[in-house]
Design a protein around this motif. Structure first.
Motif, short mmCIF file in Angstrom:
data_model
loop_
_atom_site.label_atom_id
_atom_site.label_comp_id
_atom_site.label_asym_id
_atom_site.label_seq_id
_atom_site.Cartn_x
_atom_site.Cartn_y
_atom_site.Cartn_z
N ILE A 138 13.79 -94.72 18.55
CA ILE A 138 14.07 -94.37 17.15
C ILE A 138 15.40 -93.62 17.05
N ILE A 139 15.58 -92.63 17.93
CA ILE A 139 16.80 -91.82 17.88
C ILE A 139 18.03 -92.64 18.25
N ASP A 140 17.96 -93.35 19.38
CA ASP A 140 19.13 -94.09 19.87
C ASP A 140 19.61 -95.15 18.88
N LYS A 141 18.66 -95.77 18.19
CA LYS A 141 19.04 -96.88 17.31
C LYS A 141 19.42 -96.43 15.90
N THR A 142 19.32 -95.14 15.61
CA THR A 142 19.68 -94.69 14.26
C THR A 142 20.72 -93.57 14.23
N ARG A 143 20.78 -92.74 15.26
CA ARG A 143 21.55 -91.50 15.08
C ARG A 143 23.05 -91.70 14.93
N PHE A 144 23.59 -92.83 15.42
CA PHE A 144 25.03 -93.05 15.27
C PHE A 144 25.43 -93.19 13.79
N ALA A 145 24.46 -93.52 12.93
CA ALA A 145 24.76 -93.72 11.50
C ALA A 145 24.58 -92.45 10.67
N LEU A 160 12.57 -89.74 8.08
CA LEU A 160 11.30 -90.24 8.63
C LEU A 160 10.29 -90.35 7.50
N HIS A 161 9.66 -91.51 7.37
CA HIS A 161 8.69 -91.66 6.29
C HIS A 161 7.73 -92.81 6.62
N VAL A 162 6.62 -92.80 5.94
CA VAL A 162 5.63 -93.87 6.12
C VAL A 162 5.70 -94.78 4.90
N ALA A 163 5.83 -96.09 5.16
CA ALA A 163 5.84 -97.08 4.07
C ALA A 163 5.28 -98.39 4.61
N ASP A 164 4.55 -99.12 3.78
CA ASP A 164 3.97 -100.41 4.17
C ASP A 164 3.15 -100.30 5.47
N GLU A 165 2.42 -99.20 5.61
CA GLU A 165 1.59 -98.98 6.80
C GLU A 165 2.40 -98.93 8.10
N LYS A 166 3.67 -98.55 8.00
CA LYS A 166 4.54 -98.41 9.17
C LYS A 166 5.23 -97.05 9.11
N LEU A 167 5.65 -96.57 10.29
CA LEU A 167 6.49 -95.37 10.33
C LEU A 167 7.93 -95.86 10.40
N LYS A 168 8.76 -95.40 9.47
CA LYS A 168 10.15 -95.87 9.41
C LYS A 168 11.12 -94.71 9.58
N ALA A 169 12.21 -94.99 10.28
CA ALA A 169 13.27 -93.99 10.47
C ALA A 169 14.57 -94.62 10.02
N ALA A 170 15.34 -93.91 9.20
CA ALA A 170 16.59 -94.47 8.69
C ALA A 170 17.68 -93.42 8.70
N ALA A 171 18.91 -93.88 8.90
CA ALA A 171 20.08 -93.00 8.81
C ALA A 171 21.22 -93.79 8.20
N THR A 172 22.03 -93.12 7.36
CA THR A 172 23.19 -93.79 6.76
C THR A 172 24.29 -92.78 6.47
N HIS A 175 28.58 -95.98 4.81
CA HIS A 175 29.33 -97.15 5.28
C HIS A 175 28.42 -98.10 6.06
N ARG A 176 27.42 -97.52 6.71
CA ARG A 176 26.49 -98.33 7.49
C ARG A 176 25.11 -97.69 7.42
N LEU A 177 24.11 -98.51 7.67
CA LEU A 177 22.72 -98.06 7.62
C LEU A 177 22.01 -98.57 8.86
N ALA A 178 21.20 -97.72 9.46
CA ALA A 178 20.37 -98.15 10.59
C ALA A 178 18.93 -97.79 10.25
#
Length: 367
Positions: A138-145, A160-172, A175-178
């Motif tokens: 989760i960290i490696d694939k998002t923190r660069f953004a 970090l949030h729960v949506a559609d019965e999944k745990l999701k992590a996002a960073a932006t 200019h870019r979103l992961a």
């Protein structure tokens, strides 16, 4: 306080806690690490910057329980320079802490343990466990953004949030979103949406390198705590609202480009050598089954490279920031990256395939 501990054990633990301490502090006690010898035969080390706190216990021989605080960076530097394999004797009395190893002896100034601040956690109602490997991913694939723009403080962390019965992590950073999606762990129902600050993410990633098995995560709307074996990392969360990032994930990009991410990244890296530092723009021209990368620089000239690719749509020219594109390609693990395009001005979607847990969106540049 009196205790003896092996140098390697002390050094490793001190390395974990002292990196939280800021180099310049207006409050003297925040430059210190809490050293507490306990009757159960352990030494507890703890450091904080009032937003983030690391607390770690390591085995030691304790002959007299007690606690004090001492300059974190000085203590770490001393232990780092002590002879390998040595036993370190620690004793504290009357405002001083003595560190003895072999023939080396240090007398360090201390501040009282009672002045040392501790982050009050309060209730952390949401609790679940995550495999350390999943958390690393989760960290490696998002923190660069993650954004470093302080005016948009709510983007300076991983959402970090729960949506559609999944745990999701996002960073932006705009200019870019992961985004990474993993199975929702047991206990994460009703979890509040939280933004984990960049500094906490960095310290957590360092600690995760030494953790196998699972990590205990406890959180409330304002605090988060990670239990990592002997260490506990506690952090305040960013008080803000993360934007609705789903709006920028394109769903109708009909032009599909497939190619090898490693050769794509290497090609972008090569042609961007001559790009000006300010723009770092690389132009990508798509034609049947080939991609032409080019960079034009007023100071340095022109660089062009052709790559074989799987592409069957109409020709298209689009520009990207080379650094941003390479950051994303670096995280693609398979042999193929799918690049979903619409036109030269629309956001572009990148992913390994439609089953991949990670998804990236990159805004184009004018070239």
């Amino acid at each position: 306080m009196k205790a003896t501990i092996e140098r390697a054990t002390l050094l490793k633990s001190l390395g974990h806690v002292q990196s939280v301490v800021e180099r310049r502090n207006t409050i003297p006690i925040l430059s210190n690490v809490l050293v507490e010898a306990r009757e159960d035969g352990s030494i507890r080390l703890m450091a904080t910057d009032l937003d983030l706190q690391v607390d770690e216990s390591v085995p030691a021989q304790v002959s007299q329980a007690g606690a004090t605080t001492v300059s974190a960076h000085t203590f770490f530097d001393i232990v780092r320079k002590l002879p390998e394999g040595s036993q370190v004797e620690l004793s504290a009395a009357e405002g001083k802490m003595q560190v003895v190893a072999g023939r080396a002896r240090f007398n360090l100034s201390t501040l009282p343990r009672d002045d040392f601040p501790v982050i009050a956690e309060g209730e952390l109602p949401t609790r679940f466990e995550l495999p350390a490997q999943t958390l690393r991913q989760i960290i490696d694939k998002t923190r660069f953004a993650i954004s470093s723009e302080e005016t948009r403080y709510y983007l300076m962390g991983i959402f970090l949030h729960v949506a559609d019965e999944k745990l999701k992590a996002a960073a932006t950073d705009g200019h870019r979103l992961a985004r990474v999606t993993v199975d929702k762990p047991e206990g994460a129902d009703g979890m509040p949406d939280v933004i984990v600050p960049k500094k906490c993410v960095g310290e957590l990633r360092k600690l995760l390198d030494e953790v196998e098995g699972t990590v205990e995560v406890s959180l409330s709307p304002t605090k988060i705590r990670f239990g990592l074996g002997n260490a506990v990392l506690t952090s305040k969360l960013i008080d803000g609202t993360f934007p609705d990032y789903n709006r920028v994930i394109p769903t109708a990009n009909d032009k599909l480009l497939k190619l090898d991410p490693k050769s794509f990244m290497a090609g972008v890296d090569r042609v961007s050598t001559i790009a000006s530092e300010k723009t770092r723009a690389v132009k990508i021209a798509l034609d049947r089954d080939k991609v032409t990368l080019s960079v034009t620089s007023p100071e340095n000239g022109l660089a062009v490279e052709e790559l074989a690719a799987d592409y069957g749509s109409d020709g298209l020219e689009i520009g990207f920031n080379a650094r941003y594109l390479m950051d994303i390609l670096h995280e693609i693990e398979g042999d193929t990256v799918e690049v979903h395009l619409a036109d030269a001005a629309a956001p572009t979607l990148l992913r390994e395939n439609d089953k991949s847990s990670a998804l990236y969106v990159l805004m184009p540049m004018r070239v």
